[in-house]
Every structure is written in C-alpha cells, then in structure tokens.
Design a protein around this motif. Structure first.
Motif: not given
Length: 283
Positions: A58, A60-61, A97, A100-101, A105, A107, A133-134, A137-138
């Motif tokens: 991920n 964004t982390q 990516v 997911i986003y 991309t 947060s 955020t991730v 989403h998951l």
C-alpha cells in the motif's frame, strides 16, 4: 486456490460464497509472506469457511519513498507458500494500485482519538491515515466477518479496532500473538533485507524487551528507558529510534504504574536502513 486481481471479480465470488450462508475471514498482508503471516492464515482457516488473503503493498502508508521502493515484492513465492498450506478454503486478492484507489492514490483523513499521534505516528507522518484508508477499502471490498492482525504492529492493531468502532464497520478484529524466529527476532517482511551481520545483531531487540519486562514494577519507567538507551548505545549495528512504555488503551507513555492498567513496552530500531519494531506485554 483462486487468485483475483480485480475487485469486481472477487466481489462476485464472495457474493456467491456468502449466499450459501458461509463465513468469511480476512488476512490483509503486504506480501513477502513469512511464518507469522501463515500462522494468521492457519488461524483464520480454522475459524472460517473461507479466507481471503490480500497481498498489496500500500503506497499511502509509506512516508519514505525509498522504503516503498525497496519493500520486498515476492508474489510468486507468496502464492506457493499459501498453496503449501494444503487447504481449499483460501482465496487471494492481489490487486494493482489502481484497482484499490481508482486513480486517486491519496489517504483519507482519520481521527483515531489520539492513538495516531503516539510512537509510530511521531516518526511516520501520515502513516496511519494510509493504513486506515487501505484497510477500510479492503473491508468494503471483501466484507469479512473477521479480520486477523498480528500484535507485532500493536499500535496499528489498536488503530484498526478504533476505526472499526468509529466507522461502525461490521467486522470483528482478531489480535494474534507475535510470531518470532528461533532467535527471538519478531518476524517481519523487512527481515529479508537484513545482512547476515545485522540479522545476527537484531535479536538483541527482543532480549532487551525481556529484560525490560523483568525490571518493570521494581524500577521506574524513566530508569528503564535510560537503561535501554545505554544498552543500545553499545550496539554498533543497531540504532535506537524510540523506546516507550505505554498504557495499552491510550498508547500514551506511562507516568506512574496504576494497578488496574495494562502496560506494554514498544521499540523501534534501525539496522542500517532497515527499520524494525517490536513490543512486549509487561503486566
């Protein structure tokens, strides 16, 4: 074992599966799977009819672009490790990516009631917004009943529990004990990058935490912290970033021991440019 790279495809598979009234667990990972990850998967398989394992680094982390670039990506090896578990109830979601986003991309900004400002939050700005955020989403893509996380990332675990509560997400977060190498070193995907010399030096982290546990209750937190700093100053291959004894609920540093509270020692150490974290329950 079916591998999905598209969220719509795995959603369809999950919807069909759930229509039969079966139970779904989730093990989110960033890949480079080790025995600690596999232990989470085994536990999840025992407690659910089907388990989704996500493999996604991920972006964004990561507040350090170089760390993101160097993070190990070993999808083929990861899939073989999961297949070796010899179970039919695993599905894998390994997206790119954009899946997911969707081209954004960035947060989401969260309020974790101050948990995000302690320890890791002080040294990794924006990290927990990326984690929240991730994971959010998951959770929305997979819609698990249970999600499994290791206690090595204890602060992350606390933050995910807080997010689930505040966002009223219908998932139970299951905490699983730290899985260690025979040397005592907490298993981490980053351990793959350690040189032989640093791999030999790194177990000193857990050795120190065990001594901290033996000192807790008979020595002050200030004296213990000073001792830890002195011990790491003697280690040429390890650099202490922080050591904190904190309340497990608030994650705030201890002021004085209160009998009704639980405490944990948290540590972050650099072995060359590789950042290792660990923690231990003290009472």
């Amino acid at each position: 074992m079916k591998v999905y790279t598209n969220k719509e495809d795995i959603r369809k598979a999950i919807a069909k599966f759930k229509s039969d009234g079966k139970h779904l667990g989730l093990v989110p990972t960033m890949g480079a799977l080790h025995e600690g990850h596999l232990d989470l998967v085994k536990k999840a398989c025992k407690e659910n009819d089907k388990v989704a394992v996500t493999i996604f680094v991920n972006p964004t982390q990561f507040n350090n672009a170089e760390d993101l670039e160097k993070y190990p990506r070993t999808l083929d090896t990861d899939l073989k490790a999961l297949e070796a578990l010899d179970t039919d109830n695993i599905m894998v979601y390994a997206p790119e990516v954009d899946d997911i986003y969707e081209g954004q991309t960035t947060s989401e900004s969260f309020d974790f009631d101050g948990l995000e400002h302690e320890m890791e939050g002080k040294f990794r700005p924006g990290h927990f917004n990326g984690v929240g955020t991730v994971v959010k989403h998951l959770f929305k893509i997979i819609e698990p009943e249970r999600a499994y996380f290791g206690e090595k990332d204890f602060q992350q675990l606390a933050i995910i529990k807080k997010m689930v509560k505040k966002e009223a997400l219908p998932v139970k977060v299951i905490a699983c004990p730290i899985f260690r190498e025979p040397s005592g070193l907490a298993m981490s995907s980053r351990n793959l990058r350690l040189t032989p010399e640093h791999k030999k030096a790194a177990p000193f982290i857990y050795k120190t935490l065990k001594t901290v546990r033996s000192k807790f209750g008979t020595e002050s937190a200030q004296n213990i912290s000073a001792w830890v700093q002195e011990e790491f100053a003697k280690q040429p291959l390890l650099e202490l970033e922080y050591f904190v004894i904190a309340d497990t609920k608030t994650l705030k540093p201890i002021e004085q021991i209160e009998p009704q509270k639980a405490y944990r020692a948290f540590i972050a150490v650099y072995a060359d440019d590789i950042r290792l974290i660990d923690n231990i329950a003290l009472n």
